[in-house]
Enzyme design. Structure first.
Site, PDB file in Angstrom:
ATOM      1  CG  ASP A   1     -33.142  -8.316 -37.886  1.00 52.35           C
ATOM      2  OD1 ASP A   1     -33.509  -8.891 -38.774  1.00 52.35           O
ATOM      3  OD2 ASP A   1     -33.699  -7.270 -37.273  1.00 52.35           O
TER       4      ASP A   1
ATOM      5  CD  GLU B   1     -35.169 -13.724 -40.666  1.00 53.38           C
ATOM      6  OE1 GLU B   1     -36.320 -14.307 -40.307  1.00 53.38           O
ATOM      7  OE2 GLU B   1     -34.829 -12.719 -40.285  1.00 53.38           O
TER       8      GLU B   1
ATOM      9  CB  CYS C   1     -40.580 -13.741 -26.274  1.00 54.83           C
ATOM     10  SG  CYS C   1     -39.637 -13.554 -25.001  1.00 54.83           S
TER      11      CYS C   1
ATOM     12  CB  CYS D   1     -40.608 -17.289 -22.917  1.00 56.79           C
ATOM     13  SG  CYS D   1     -41.702 -16.330 -23.547  1.00 56.79           S
TER      14      CYS D   1
ATOM     15  CB  CYS E   1     -42.290 -10.989 -23.512  1.00 57.41           C
ATOM     16  SG  CYS E   1     -43.043 -12.752 -23.706  1.00 57.41           S
TER      17      CYS E   1
ATOM     18  CB  CYS F   1     -41.291 -14.357 -20.020  1.00 58.78           C
ATOM     19  SG  CYS F   1     -40.341 -13.396 -21.264  1.00 58.78           S
TER      20      CYS F   1
ATOM     21  CG  ASP G   1     -34.192  -3.417 -35.294  1.00 62.23           C
ATOM     22  OD1 ASP G   1     -35.183  -4.030 -35.989  1.00 62.23           O
ATOM     23  OD2 ASP G   1     -34.098  -2.196 -35.147  1.00 62.23           O
TER      24      ASP G   1
HETATM   25 ZN   LIG Z   1     -41.322 -14.216 -23.383  1.00 61.93          ZN
END
Ligand SMILES: [Zn+2]
Length: 209
Positions: A5, A89, A142, A145, A161, A164, A171
Site C-alpha cells: 500500500d 494498487e 476488513c 472477514c 471491525c 469480527c 495501512d
Molecule cells: Zn472483520
C-alpha cells in the site's frame, strides 16, 4: 507474495507489516531550490552571473532527481529480491493525484517511479508485479472477514471491525487486501500461488504492526 500500500507518512506499507518511511526529498530540498531560483531571477537576463546561477539551480534539481531515483532503485530492488510477486494498487494513485491539496506531496513521493522500477526489476528476475487497477476499497475493508465500512476518514489510522472485532492498522489492512486481490488475479491468470508464503497468518492483527 507481498501486497504493497502506498502512502504519504509511510511511502510503502507491506502486507507483512513493514513500513518504509517517506523520505520527502522535495520537502527537504525546497528551501535550497527556492533560494537558487531567487538568485537566478535577481541576475540580469543574458548576464554571465545569471548563467552561473542557472547552472547551480539545474545542479540542485539534478541532485534531487538522483537522490529520489537512488532511493527508488534500492527500495524496488529489495522488494523484488525478497518476493516472488509484488502487488500494488494503481487506481488509488491516479485518484489521489487529482486531490490538489495532496498532489504536491504525492508527486514528491513519486509512487509511479517506484511502480515503474518494480515492474522492470520483476521482469528481469522472472517475477511478477501485479497491478490492481480496479476500484478496491482497500482501506475500508476488513482483511479478516471482508466486512466493508461505509466510511473511514483519512485521519483514522486504526480501527476495529464491527463484524469480527479484529483491530486493524489502516495501512497494513489495506496492504493485506491488496495482496488478497493480487492472489485472485494471479489465480485467474492460471498461475499457482501459495497464498501465505510462509508469512504469519496473524500479521493483520495490530499487535504485529
Ligand atoms: Zn472483520
Amino acid at each position: 507474495m507481498l501486497g504493497l500500500d502506498m502512502g504519504l507518512t509511510h511511502l510503502a506499507i507491506d502486507s507483512s507489516g513493514t513500513k518504509e518511511p517517506n523520505p520527502r526529498f522535495l520537502k527537504k530540498a525546497s528551501a535550497n531550490l527556492r533560494r537558487k531560483q531567487k538568485a537566478v531571477s535577481r541576475c540580469k537576463k543574458g548576464s554571465k552571473r545569471r548563467a552561473k546561477a542557472r547552472l547551480k539551480l539545474a545542479k540542485a534539481h539534478q541532485r534531487l532527481a538522483n537522490a529520489r531515483a537512488d532511493f527508488q532503485h534500492k527500495l524496488s530492488r529489495q522488494l523484488i529480491d525478497e518476493n516472488q510477486a509484488v502487488i500494488v494498487e494503481t487506481l488509488k494513485v491516479k485518484n489521489m493525484l487529482k486531490n490538489k491539496k495532496l498532489s504536491k506531496h504525492i508527486a514528491d513521493a513519486s509512487w509511479s517511479g517506484v511502480i515503474e522500477k518494480l515492474e522492470y526489476k520483476a521482469k528481469a528476475q522472472g517475477k511478477h508485479l501485479i497491478k490492481i487497477d480496479q476500484w478496491l476499497a482497500s482501506s475500508k475493508t476488513c482483511s479478516c472477514c471482508g466486512h466493508k465500512l461505509e466510511e473511514l476518514s483519512l485521519k483514522v489510522r486504526e480501527w476495529q471491525c464491527p463484524a469480527c472485532s479484529v483491530r486493524h492498522d489502516r495501512d497494513i489492512d489495506a496492504a493485506l487486501n491488496i495482496k488478497a486481490q493480487g492472489i485472485l488475479k494471479l489465480k485467474a491468470a492460471g498461475l499457482s500461488v501459495s497464498a501465505n508464503g510462509g508469512k504469519r497468518k496473524t500479521s493483520h492483527a495490530l499487535a504485529a504492526a
